[in-house]
Design a protein around this motif. Structure first.
Motif, PDB file in Angstrom:
ATOM      1  N   ARG A   1     -30.762-104.821 -77.499  1.00  0.00           N
ATOM      2  CA  ARG A   1     -30.052-103.560 -77.405  1.00  0.00           C
ATOM      3  C   ARG A   1     -31.009-102.394 -77.150  1.00  0.00           C
ATOM      4  N   TYR A   2     -32.179-102.478 -77.717  1.00  0.00           N
ATOM      5  CA  TYR A   2     -33.164-101.410 -77.515  1.00  0.00           C
ATOM      6  C   TYR A   2     -33.506-101.251 -76.041  1.00  0.00           C
ATOM      7  N   LEU A   3     -33.594-102.371 -75.314  1.00  0.00           N
ATOM      8  CA  LEU A   3     -34.027-102.315 -73.920  1.00  0.00           C
ATOM      9  C   LEU A   3     -33.060-101.547 -73.035  1.00  0.00           C
ATOM     10  N   MET A   4     -31.756-101.668 -73.283  1.00  0.00           N
ATOM     11  CA  MET A   4     -30.797-100.936 -72.453  1.00  0.00           C
ATOM     12  C   MET A   4     -30.923 -99.438 -72.685  1.00  0.00           C
ATOM     13  N   GLY A   5     -31.081 -99.027 -73.939  1.00  0.00           N
ATOM     14  CA  GLY A   5     -31.277 -97.612 -74.227  1.00  0.00           C
ATOM     15  C   GLY A   5     -32.575 -97.097 -73.628  1.00  0.00           C
TER      16      GLY A   5
ATOM     17  N   VAL B   1     -35.522 -94.123 -69.274  1.00  0.00           N
ATOM     18  CA  VAL B   1     -36.465 -94.143 -68.151  1.00  0.00           C
ATOM     19  C   VAL B   1     -35.795 -93.630 -66.884  1.00  0.00           C
ATOM     20  N   LEU B   2     -34.592 -94.109 -66.599  1.00  0.00           N
ATOM     21  CA  LEU B   2     -33.871 -93.645 -65.407  1.00  0.00           C
ATOM     22  C   LEU B   2     -33.550 -92.160 -65.485  1.00  0.00           C
TER      23      LEU B   2
ATOM     24  N   ASP C   1     -47.611 -95.614 -83.510  1.00  0.00           N
ATOM     25  CA  ASP C   1     -47.651 -94.178 -83.761  1.00  0.00           C
ATOM     26  C   ASP C   1     -46.225 -93.656 -83.956  1.00  0.00           C
ATOM     27  N   HIS C   2     -46.123 -92.415 -84.381  1.00  0.00           N
ATOM     28  CA  HIS C   2     -44.812 -91.850 -84.714  1.00  0.00           C
ATOM     29  C   HIS C   2     -43.960 -91.604 -83.478  1.00  0.00           C
ATOM     30  N   PHE C   3     -44.580 -91.294 -82.353  1.00  0.00           N
ATOM     31  CA  PHE C   3     -43.789 -91.048 -81.152  1.00  0.00           C
ATOM     32  C   PHE C   3     -43.112 -92.320 -80.670  1.00  0.00           C
ATOM     33  N   ALA C   4     -43.796 -93.456 -80.790  1.00  0.00           N
ATOM     34  CA  ALA C   4     -43.181 -94.724 -80.400  1.00  0.00           C
ATOM     35  C   ALA C   4     -41.994 -95.036 -81.310  1.00  0.00           C
ATOM     36  N   THR C   5     -42.139 -94.761 -82.599  1.00  0.00           N
ATOM     37  CA  THR C   5     -41.029 -94.970 -83.526  1.00  0.00           C
ATOM     38  C   THR C   5     -39.855 -94.063 -83.165  1.00  0.00           C
TER      39      THR C   5
ATOM     40  N   THR D   1     -39.170 -92.867 -80.204  1.00  0.00           N
ATOM     41  CA  THR D   1     -38.590 -93.381 -78.959  1.00  0.00           C
ATOM     42  C   THR D   1     -37.678 -94.567 -79.229  1.00  0.00           C
ATOM     43  N   VAL D   2     -38.097 -95.468 -80.114  1.00  0.00           N
ATOM     44  CA  VAL D   2     -37.270 -96.622 -80.452  1.00  0.00           C
ATOM     45  C   VAL D   2     -35.954 -96.166 -81.070  1.00  0.00           C
ATOM     46  N   TRP D   3     -36.014 -95.208 -81.985  1.00  0.00           N
ATOM     47  CA  TRP D   3     -34.783 -94.757 -82.643  1.00  0.00           C
ATOM     48  C   TRP D   3     -33.865 -94.010 -81.677  1.00  0.00           C
ATOM     49  N   VAL D   4     -34.419 -93.250 -80.762  1.00  0.00           N
ATOM     50  CA  VAL D   4     -33.578 -92.571 -79.758  1.00  0.00           C
ATOM     51  C   VAL D   4     -32.909 -93.605 -78.851  1.00  0.00           C
ATOM     52  N   ALA D   5     -33.656 -94.607 -78.424  1.00  0.00           N
ATOM     53  CA  ALA D   5     -33.072 -95.659 -77.586  1.00  0.00           C
ATOM     54  C   ALA D   5     -31.978 -96.410 -78.334  1.00  0.00           C
ATOM     55  N   MET D   6     -32.196 -96.686 -79.604  1.00  0.00           N
ATOM     56  CA  MET D   6     -31.172 -97.363 -80.398  1.00  0.00           C
ATOM     57  C   MET D   6     -29.939 -96.483 -80.576  1.00  0.00           C
ATOM     58  N   ALA D   7     -30.142 -95.172 -80.732  1.00  0.00           N
ATOM     59  CA  ALA D   7     -29.004 -94.255 -80.867  1.00  0.00           C
ATOM     60  C   ALA D   7     -28.202 -94.192 -79.575  1.00  0.00           C
ATOM     61  N   ILE D   8     -28.885 -94.175 -78.444  1.00  0.00           N
ATOM     62  CA  ILE D   8     -28.177 -94.179 -77.152  1.00  0.00           C
ATOM     63  C   ILE D   8     -27.350 -95.444 -77.023  1.00  0.00           C
ATOM     64  N   GLU D   9     -27.925 -96.564 -77.404  1.00  0.00           N
ATOM     65  CA  GLU D   9     -27.203 -97.831 -77.312  1.00  0.00           C
ATOM     66  C   GLU D   9     -26.029 -97.861 -78.291  1.00  0.00           C
ATOM     67  N   ALA D  10     -26.238 -97.363 -79.509  1.00  0.00           N
ATOM     68  CA  ALA D  10     -25.166 -97.380 -80.512  1.00  0.00           C
ATOM     69  C   ALA D  10     -24.053 -96.397 -80.185  1.00  0.00           C
ATOM     70  N   SER D  11     -24.350 -95.364 -79.406  1.00  0.00           N
ATOM     71  CA  SER D  11     -23.334 -94.368 -79.071  1.00  0.00           C
ATOM     72  C   SER D  11     -22.239 -94.932 -78.175  1.00  0.00           C
ATOM     73  N   GLY D  12     -22.530 -96.010 -77.484  1.00  0.00           N
ATOM     74  CA  GLY D  12     -21.545 -96.583 -76.584  1.00  0.00           C
ATOM     75  C   GLY D  12     -21.571 -95.962 -75.200  1.00  0.00           C
ATOM     76  N   LEU D  13     -22.477 -95.053 -74.966  1.00  0.00           N
ATOM     77  CA  LEU D  13     -22.574 -94.392 -73.664  1.00  0.00           C
ATOM     78  C   LEU D  13     -22.755 -95.405 -72.539  1.00  0.00           C
ATOM     79  N   LEU D  14     -23.561 -96.418 -72.794  1.00  0.00           N
ATOM     80  CA  LEU D  14     -23.834 -97.401 -71.752  1.00  0.00           C
ATOM     81  C   LEU D  14     -22.680 -98.365 -71.537  1.00  0.00           C
ATOM     82  N   HIS D  15     -21.730 -98.410 -72.471  1.00  0.00           N
ATOM     83  CA  HIS D  15     -20.568 -99.287 -72.299  1.00  0.00           C
ATOM     84  C   HIS D  15     -19.601 -98.728 -71.264  1.00  0.00           C
ATOM     85  N   ALA D  16     -19.810 -97.506 -70.826  1.00  0.00           N
ATOM     86  CA  ALA D  16     -18.985 -96.948 -69.761  1.00  0.00           C
ATOM     87  C   ALA D  16     -19.136 -97.778 -68.488  1.00  0.00           C
ATOM     88  N   SER D  17     -20.257 -98.446 -68.336  1.00  0.00           N
ATOM     89  CA  SER D  17     -20.439 -99.299 -67.161  1.00  0.00           C
ATOM     90  C   SER D  17     -19.440-100.454 -67.165  1.00  0.00           C
TER      91      SER D  17
END
Length: 126
Positions: free
Chosen positions: A1-5, A10-11, A73-77, A79-95
């Motif tokens: 799930r992290y990878l899709m976020g 990235v896009l 480092d903290h920035f990587a952490t 980034t991981v949490w932001v990507a997980m939040a994007i995935e959990a929001s369901g935004l990508l399920h619009a596809s």
């Protein structure tokens, strides 16, 4: 799930960089011939190359050689949490919704290797 976020981020970043680095109208760079200038400036090829070479390539090389140092480092952490939040929001399920609409308009059925969804799975799917 992290990878899709992560891919979504990235896009989005590439599109934002391309829009913010777009040339002004009728830009003249180094007195290049018009077809060559159009190829690089009007099509966005120059910003694509810039983004790939400066923004992504060296980061990917660093991450591949120093993987644990890169992630520790903290920035990587963050980034991981932001990507997980994007995935959990369901935004990508619009596809999936777009896929279903396009398939219905085309009169095609969507073939899947997964078993049919139950009621609970349908609820979580949307």
């Amino acid at each position: 799930r992290y990878l899709m976020g992560r891919q979504f981020m990235v896009l989005a970043l590439v599109f934002v960089i391309n829009m913010s680095g777009a040339p002004v109208e009728d830009a003249d760079v180094l007195s290049l011939p018009t077809p060559l200038a159009n190829m690089f400036l009007k099509s966005g090829l120059a910003m694509i190359l810039f983004t790939c070479m400066i923004g992504q390539l060296n980061t990917q090389v660093n991450a591949s050689h120093c993987m644990l140092d890169y992630l520790n480092d903290h920035f990587a952490t963050f980034t991981v949490w932001v990507a997980m939040a994007i995935e959990a929001s369901g935004l990508l399920h619009a596809s999936y919704l777009i896929q279903i609409i396009v398939a219905k308009l085309a009169g095609k059925t969507i073939e899947s290797n997964e078993p049919p969804r139950s009621g609970g799975m349908n609820l979580l799917f949307w």
